[in-house]
Design an enzyme around this catalytic site. Structure first.
Site: not given
Ligand code: FAD
Ligand code: NAD
Length: 467
Positions: A116, A181, A184-185, A238, A271-272, A313, A445
Site C-alpha cells: 500500500g 543484546g 526480550v528476543i 560489541v 538489539v531492538g 510499532d 489455594h
Molecule cells: P506488525 O505486526 O509488524 O505488522 C505490520 C504489517 O504491516 C506487516 O504484516 C507488514 O507486512 C505490513 N506492511 C508494512 N508496510 C506495508 C505496506 N506499505 N503495505 C502493506 N502492508 C504493509 N509482542 C508481544 O506483545 N508479546 C510477545 O510475546 C512478542 N514476541 C515477539 C517475538 C519476536 C521474535 C518479535 C520479533 C516480536 C515480538 N513481539 C511481541 C512484538 C510484536 O510482534 C509487535 O509489537 C507487533 O507485531 C506490532 O504490531 P503492529 O500491528 O504494529 O505491526
Molecule cells: P530489546 O530492546 O528488548 O533489547 C535489546 C538489547 O540489546 C538491550 O538490552 C540493549 O541494551 C542491547 N544492545 C543494544 N546495542 C547493543 C550493543 N552494541 N552491544 C550489546 N548489546 C546491545 O530489543 P529486542 O530484544 O531486539 O526486541 C525488540 C522488540 O520486540 C522489543 O521492543 C520488544 O518489546 C519486542 N518483543 C517483545 C517480546 C515480548 O513481549 N515477550 C518478545 C520479543 C520481542
C-alpha cells in the site's frame, strides 16, 4: 474505484484489530497487507512462533532433565527432531493466521494483498506484482509495524549472522550461539536453543539484562539463567562481527576497555527493532515521519494530516502486540466519534523465559527518579505450596505502593506463569486498588497468584503470612 470509510495499511495485531473494531462500529473497512498471509510480525515471525518454540523446547528440557525427579523413567534415548519442532511451529502459525482471514471475512472487511502506498491523503495505490489498483479512503490507519534493527557495522547475512526471523526457522541446533543484546528476543530465543543443546553466550551493552524492567527482575533472571547454564557478558559493547566459513566472530570491549572475542557458529543480532515505513510513500500524503523513522502522532494517534492515524510499532511507545491492538481499538472508536483512552502506564510487559518475567506500572528506579515515597512488599515463590508442587521455586512478586495512600504503583514478578498472573495486578491498578485491597481478596489455594496476596500483605504493613 471503491471508496471506504477506513483503510488500514498493515495486518499485524494493530491493523487487524483496528479493522475488526471499525467494522463492528459500522464502517466500510479495507485492510491492505503486502504479504499473502495476514497477522504481521506477531503472528508470523514474532509472538506466536517464538512461544510455540519456547513451549516445545521446554517439554524437551523437562524430558531430558526433570522427568526423573518426578518418578518418570524413560527407557532409550530422548531424541530431538528439530525439523518436526519447526513444522509444528509453522502449523501453529498457519492455524492462527487462517483465524485472522476468517475474522476478516466474518466482519465483511475487504482484504487487499499488495504493497500500500499513498497517492495523496485520500487515495492508496496497492501494488501486487504487475497488478495495481487504487482505493479511496476517507480515513486511513497506518499500521505498518517494525523490522529488526542492527548495528551499523554488522552485515546481516541471514545465514550465520541472523535476526529473530531466521532464528525461528533453524535447520540445525547451533553449537555455540552468540547473542548480541540481552533484551526480550535475545533471552527468549537464547533460552530456546540452550534447552535444545546449544552453548549460548549473551553479550549485553548495559550493566544488566532486560534493562528497562525493574532491576530486581534483572538480578533474579540473570541468576537463574546462569544457573541453567547460559553465559552472560554484561557491560560489553560489541564493536565488530565477522564471518569466515561456518565461524562467526563477535568482538566487544568490556567495561575496562579490554577487547573480548566470542567465536560461534551462529550470531543472533537482537538489539531492538525499528519502525517500518519503506514503500509507504507517506510524503505523498504529507504525513510527517520523525528523525527516528516513526510516524509522528498526537495523543489521539492522529498524524499531522487529520484523516490519517497511525498505531503500533510504527509509532512511539513499547513495541508490544497488545499495545498495538489497544491503539487499533482506540483509533477506530475516535473515528466513530467516541472518546476512548489508553493508560500507557498499565500496559503490562512480559518476557516468556522460564521463569517468566512480568511487570506493570512504575519500577522502583522510576519512583526514585520521580521522588515518590513508596513502600515495598516482596514475597518469594519458593514459599508457595504451588511452586514446590511443580518444582518452580525461582522468583518473587514485588509490589510497590504509595507510602501515604497505599495505592499500588507498580507490580513486578519473576516466576512460573507470571505472564498470566500479571493480569490481576493490571486489573487492580486499573481500579486504583491499594495494596490492602489486594491483601484482603481471597486467592485460590494453591496457586502462583497467592504470591500477589502475600506481597500485598507485606506492602500493607509487613504482615505476609507464610514467611
Ligand atoms: P506488525 O505486526 O509488524 O505488522 C505490520 C504489517 O504491516 C506487516 O504484516 C507488514 O507486512 C505490513 N506492511 C508494512 N508496510 C506495508 C505496506 N506499505 N503495505 C502493506 N502492508 C504493509 N509482542 C508481544 O506483545 N508479546 C510477545 O510475546 C512478542 N514476541 C515477539 C517475538 C519476536 C521474535 C518479535 C520479533 C516480536 C515480538 N513481539 C511481541 C512484538 C510484536 O510482534 C509487535 O509489537 C507487533 O507485531 C506490532 O504490531 P503492529 O500491528 O504494529 O505491526
Ligand atoms: P530489546 O530492546 O528488548 O533489547 C535489546 C538489547 O540489546 C538491550 O538490552 C540493549 O541494551 C542491547 N544492545 C543494544 N546495542 C547493543 C550493543 N552494541 N552491544 C550489546 N548489546 C546491545 O530489543 P529486542 O530484544 O531486539 O526486541 C525488540 C522488540 O520486540 C522489543 O521492543 C520488544 O518489546 C519486542 N518483543 C517483545 C517480546 C515480548 O513481549 N515477550 C518478545 C520479543 C520481542
Amino acid at each position: 474505484m471503491s471508496t471506504y470509510d477506513v483503510a488500514i495499511i498493515g495486518s499485524g495485531p494493530g491493523g487487524y484489530v483496528a479493522a475488526i473494531r471499525c467494522a463492528q462500529l459500522g464502517m466500510k473497512t479495507a485492510i491492505i497487507e503486502k504479504y499473502d498471509v495476514l497477522g504481521g510480525t506477531c503472528l508470523n515471525v514474532g509472538c506466536i512462533p517464538s512461544k510455540a518454540l519456547l513451549d516445545s523446547s521446554h517439554h524437551y528440557e523437562d524430558a531430558m532433565k526433570h522427568f526423573e525427579e518426578h518418578g518418570i523413567e524413560i527407557s532409550g534415548d530422548i531424541k530431538l527432531n528439530l525439523k518436526k519442532m519447526i513444522e509444528r511451529k509453522a502449523s501453529v502459525v498457519d492455524q492462527t493466521t487462517k483465524g485472522i482471514a476468517f475474522l476478516m471475512d466474518k466482519n465483511k472487511i475487504d482484504v487487499f494483498t499488495g504493497m500500500g502506498a499513498f497517492k495523496d491523503a485520500t487515495h492508496i495505490e496497492i501494488t501486487n506484482g504487475k497488478k495495481k489498483e487504487t482505493i479511496e479512503a476517507k480515513n486511513t490507519i497506518i499500521a505498518t509495524g517494525s523490522k529488526p534493527a542492527t548495528l551499523p557495522f554488522i552485515k546481516l547475512d541471514k545465514d550465520r549472522i541472523i535476526t529473530s526471523t531466521e532464528a525461528l526457522n533453524m535447520k540445525e541446533v547451533p553449537k555455540h550461539l552468540v547473542v548480541i543484546g540481552g533484551g526480550v528476543i535475545g533471552l527468549e530465543l537464547g533460552q530456546v536453543y540452550h534447552r535444545l543443546g546449544s552453548e549460548v553466550s549473551v553479550v549485553e551493552y548495559m550493566d544488566r539484562i532486560i534493562p528497562t524492567m525493574d532491576s530486581a527482575q534483572s538480578k533474579e533472571l540473570i541468576k537463574v539463567m546462569k544457573k541453567q547454564g547460559i553465559k552472560f557478558f554484561i557491560s560489553h559493547k560489541v564493536s565488530a562481527v565477522s564471518k569466515k566459513g561456518k565461524e562467526v566472530t563477535v568482538t566487544a570491549t568490556d567495561k575496562n576497555d579490554k577487547e573480548v572475542t566470542f567465536k560461534g557458529d551462529y550470531c543472533l543480532v537482537s538489539v531492538g527493532r525499528k519502525p517500518y515505513t519503506d514503500g509507504l510513500k507517506a510524503e505523498n500524503a504529507g504525513v510527517k515521519i520523525t528523525e527516528r523513522g516513526m510516524v509522528d502522532v498526537n495523543d489521539h494517534l492522529q498524524t499531522n494530516i487529520k484523516n490519517i492515524y497511525a498505531i503500533g510499532d510504527v509509532v512511539r511507545g513499547a513495541m508490544l502486540a497488545h499495545k498495538a491492538s489497544e491503539e487499533g481499538v482506540m483509533v477506530a472508536e475516535i473515528i466513530a466519534g467516541q472518546k476512548p483512552h489508553i493508560d500507557y502506564n498499565l500496559i503490562p510487559g512480559v518476557v516468556y523465559t522460564w521463569p517468566e518475567v512480568a511487570s506493570v506500572g512504575k519500577t522502583e528506579e522510576q519512583l526514585k527518579d520521580a521522588n515518590v515515597e513508596y513502600k515495598v512488599g516482596q514475597f518469594p515463590m519458593r514459599a508457595l505450596g504451588r511452586s514446590r508442587a511443580s518444582g518452580d521455586t525461582d522468583g518473587f512478586v514485588k509490589i510497590l505502593s504509595d507510602k501515604k495512600t497505599d495505592e499500588v504503583l507498580g507490580v513486578h514478578m519473576v516466576g512460573a506463569r507470571v505472564a498470566d498472573v500479571i493480569a490481576e495486578a493490571v486489573t487492580a491498578m486499573e481500579f486504583r486498588a491499594s495494596a490492602e485491597d489486594i491483601a484482603r481478596m481471597s486467592h485460590a489455594h494453591p496457586t502462583y497468584a497467592e504470591a500477589v496476596k502475600e506481597a500485598a500483605l507485606a506492602a500493607t504493613d509487613g504482615r505476609a503470612l507464610h514467611i
